[in-house]
Design a protein around this motif. Structure first.
Motif, PDB file in Angstrom:
ATOM      1  N   PHE A 158      10.103 -21.255  -4.385  1.00 44.56           N
ATOM      2  CA  PHE A 158       8.756 -20.850  -4.774  1.00 44.56           C
ATOM      3  C   PHE A 158       8.875 -20.052  -6.062  1.00 44.56           C
ATOM      4  N   SER A 159       8.354 -20.577  -7.166  1.00 42.73           N
ATOM      5  CA  SER A 159       8.634 -19.983  -8.480  1.00 42.73           C
ATOM      6  C   SER A 159       7.426 -19.330  -9.144  1.00 42.73           C
ATOM      7  N   SER A 160       7.679 -18.150  -9.719  1.00 41.51           N
ATOM      8  CA  SER A 160       6.777 -17.521 -10.692  1.00 41.51           C
ATOM      9  C   SER A 160       5.373 -17.259 -10.175  1.00 41.51           C
ATOM     10  N   GLU A 161       5.237 -17.007  -8.904  1.00 40.29           N
ATOM     11  CA  GLU A 161       3.915 -16.750  -8.344  1.00 40.29           C
ATOM     12  C   GLU A 161       4.036 -15.708  -7.244  1.00 40.29           C
ATOM     13  N   VAL A 162       2.994 -14.926  -7.063  1.00 40.91           N
ATOM     14  CA  VAL A 162       2.982 -13.932  -5.987  1.00 40.91           C
ATOM     15  C   VAL A 162       2.929 -14.650  -4.645  1.00 40.91           C
ATOM     16  N   LEU A 163       3.782 -14.232  -3.710  1.00 37.16           N
ATOM     17  CA  LEU A 163       3.776 -14.816  -2.369  1.00 37.16           C
ATOM     18  C   LEU A 163       2.687 -14.130  -1.546  1.00 37.16           C
ATOM     19  N   LYS A 164       1.473 -14.684  -1.624  1.00 42.13           N
ATOM     20  CA  LYS A 164       0.339 -14.104  -0.917  1.00 42.13           C
ATOM     21  C   LYS A 164       0.523 -14.245   0.594  1.00 42.13           C
ATOM     22  N   GLN A 165      -0.235 -13.436   1.336  1.00 47.02           N
ATOM     23  CA  GLN A 165      -0.138 -13.455   2.791  1.00 47.02           C
ATOM     24  C   GLN A 165      -0.411 -14.846   3.354  1.00 47.02           C
ATOM     25  N   GLU A 166      -1.407 -15.536   2.795  1.00 46.06           N
ATOM     26  CA  GLU A 166      -1.758 -16.862   3.311  1.00 46.06           C
ATOM     27  C   GLU A 166      -0.634 -17.869   3.077  1.00 46.06           C
ATOM     28  N   TYR A 167       0.102 -17.712   1.953  1.00 51.04           N
ATOM     29  CA  TYR A 167       1.242 -18.596   1.693  1.00 51.04           C
ATOM     30  C   TYR A 167       2.372 -18.283   2.677  1.00 51.04           C
ATOM     31  N   TYR A 168       2.606 -16.993   2.868  1.00 55.67           N
ATOM     32  CA  TYR A 168       3.681 -16.574   3.776  1.00 55.67           C
ATOM     33  C   TYR A 168       3.404 -17.056   5.201  1.00 55.67           C
ATOM     34  N   ASP A 169       2.145 -16.945   5.637  1.00 56.09           N
ATOM     35  CA  ASP A 169       1.784 -17.395   6.986  1.00 56.09           C
ATOM     36  C   ASP A 169       2.032 -18.888   7.141  1.00 56.09           C
ATOM     37  N   MET A 170       1.695 -19.661   6.110  1.00 58.16           N
ATOM     38  CA  MET A 170       1.926 -21.101   6.152  1.00 58.16           C
ATOM     39  C   MET A 170       3.421 -21.407   6.235  1.00 58.16           C
ATOM     40  N   LEU A 171       4.223 -20.704   5.421  1.00 57.64           N
ATOM     41  CA  LEU A 171       5.672 -20.913   5.425  1.00 57.64           C
ATOM     42  C   LEU A 171       6.278 -20.544   6.775  1.00 57.64           C
ATOM     43  N   GLU A 172       5.789 -19.469   7.371  1.00 61.73           N
ATOM     44  CA  GLU A 172       6.276 -19.058   8.685  1.00 61.73           C
ATOM     45  C   GLU A 172       5.985 -20.130   9.739  1.00 61.73           C
ATOM     46  N   SER A 173       4.802 -20.732   9.636  1.00 62.31           N
ATOM     47  CA  SER A 173       4.448 -21.778  10.607  1.00 62.31           C
ATOM     48  C   SER A 173       5.279 -23.040  10.396  1.00 62.31           C
ATOM     49  N   MET A 174       5.749 -23.257   9.158  1.00 66.85           N
ATOM     50  CA  MET A 174       6.582 -24.423   8.856  1.00 66.85           C
ATOM     51  C   MET A 174       8.007 -24.249   9.379  1.00 66.85           C
ATOM     52  N   LYS A 175       8.416 -22.981   9.564  1.00 66.08           N
ATOM     53  CA  LYS A 175       9.761 -22.674  10.065  1.00 66.08           C
ATOM     54  C   LYS A 175      10.858 -23.265   9.175  1.00 66.08           C
TER      55      LYS A 175
END
Length: 334
Positions: free
Chosen positions: A122-139
């Motif tokens: 994940f490059s050059s962008e703030v890891l917003k909460q909504e992105y983090y939640d999606m990534l967590e669900s992807m495992k």
């Protein structure tokens, strides 16, 4: 009908397991066997099926890479390092262009989920909460590049943007410049915007030079914004002797505007960039800049990600070393 791994094994007179080990470079076979299997694969024009492989090892040997602007030279230099490493480890790269404001980020994360990628850079962008939640669900593991986060399970690879900007301005001051304008990146950007502005201000302060808000102009890291910012600088602060731009693309835009106005770099105005893109060596005169090792950063991030994929163990964040690259766009004032 397309040939299968079973067809390869039968023709090469080896087991299916041996063919699989050759395909994955796992060892446990002789050079002669490897040559026989490789030759058979060529003769049959066998193409390994990523989905079938995934059913066996639960992986697709694919990683997703998200950039805000895939067409930029910055992204290209990073991607070169990423692709070089993952290719050697038999992974493929799926590149997604999230756009500058990140409006496509969730859409592409959903796509990468559907494609069952093994990990994400994940490059050059703030890891917003909504992105983090999606990534967590992807495992799946994720590594940030040229970004930073407080999430303990998300490592990042970057330079120290504050210190790199500080060192750039300090370099200009040691060359005798006191009236130094800055072309910053996006205003309020906590990743590469605010830290570089803070480095600029602190370097001035360390040398007893007061900060003047009129000397600070904002862009968005692009060539075009560098052109606009330089036009504003020449109108508002014609007394400046040096410009520090927070990206090479903006610095090159500034250089082109100075030339268009019939002025010379560095005789009339010194210009310094940030990144050390390949473009920095190509412009005339070649650009003095702060080097962040983008190729190496891409390689390191890929190494960390694949290690996380294959071992399930966390990885440590890493701050990479920056340096000043002296070329021909900064002169000393005596």
């Amino acid at each position: 009908m397309n040939p299968t791994i079973k067809d390869v094994a039968q023709k090469a007179n080896v087991s299916i397991a041996t063919v699989s080990r050759v395909l994955h470079n796992l060892g446990g076979y002789s050079d002669k066997t490897k040559q026989k299997v490789d030759q058979t694969i060529k003769e049959l024009k066998y193409q390994p099926n990523a989905i079938a492989r995934g059913l066996i090892n639960k992986r697709t040997q694919t990683i997703g890479v998200l950039f805000p602007d895939v067409s930029s030279t910055f992204s290209s230099d990073l991607l070169h390092g990423i692709d070089e490493f993952v290719h050697d480890r038999n992974y493929s790269v799926m590149v997604c262009n999230t756009d500058q404001d990140g409006k496509r980020t969730l859409k592409y994360l959903q796509l990468l989920r559907e494609k069952q990628v093994d990990g994400i850079i994940f490059s050059s962008e703030v890891l917003k909460q909504e992105y983090y939640d999606m990534l967590e669900s992807m495992k799946v593991p994720v590594v940030l590049v040229s970004s930073q986060t407080d999430y303990a399970n998300v490592p990042y690879v970057k330079v120290d943007d504050y210190q790199a900007a500080y060192d750039a301005v300090d370099y200009l001051i040691t060359k005798g410049h006191c009236s130094i304008s800055m072309i910053s990146g996006t205003k309020g950007d906590p990743i590469a915007g605010t830290p570089r502005v803070e480095g600029y201000r602190k370097a001035l302060e360390a040398h007893g030079i007061p900060f003047a808000s009129r000397y600070l102009v904002y862009g968005d890291f692009s060539y075009e914004s560098g052109c606009r910012a330089m036009e504003a600088i020449l109108r508002r602060t014609p007394e400046i002797t040096a410009v520090f731009a927070a990206s090479d693309e903006m610095a090159i835009g500034a250089l082109s505007v100075v030339t268009k106005h019939g002025m010379n770099v560095p005789e009339d105005i010194s210009i310094m960039g940030y990144d050390d893109l390949r473009l920095a060596r190509m412009v005339n005169p070649p650009l003095t800049t702060v080097r962040q090792p983008l190729y190496d950063i891409g390689m390191i991030a890929s190494e960390k990600l694949i290690s996380m994929i294959e071992t399930g163990e966390p990885a440590e964040s890493q701050i990479c070393t920056h340096s000043i690259v002296e070329r021909q766009t900064v002169r000393a004032i005596t």
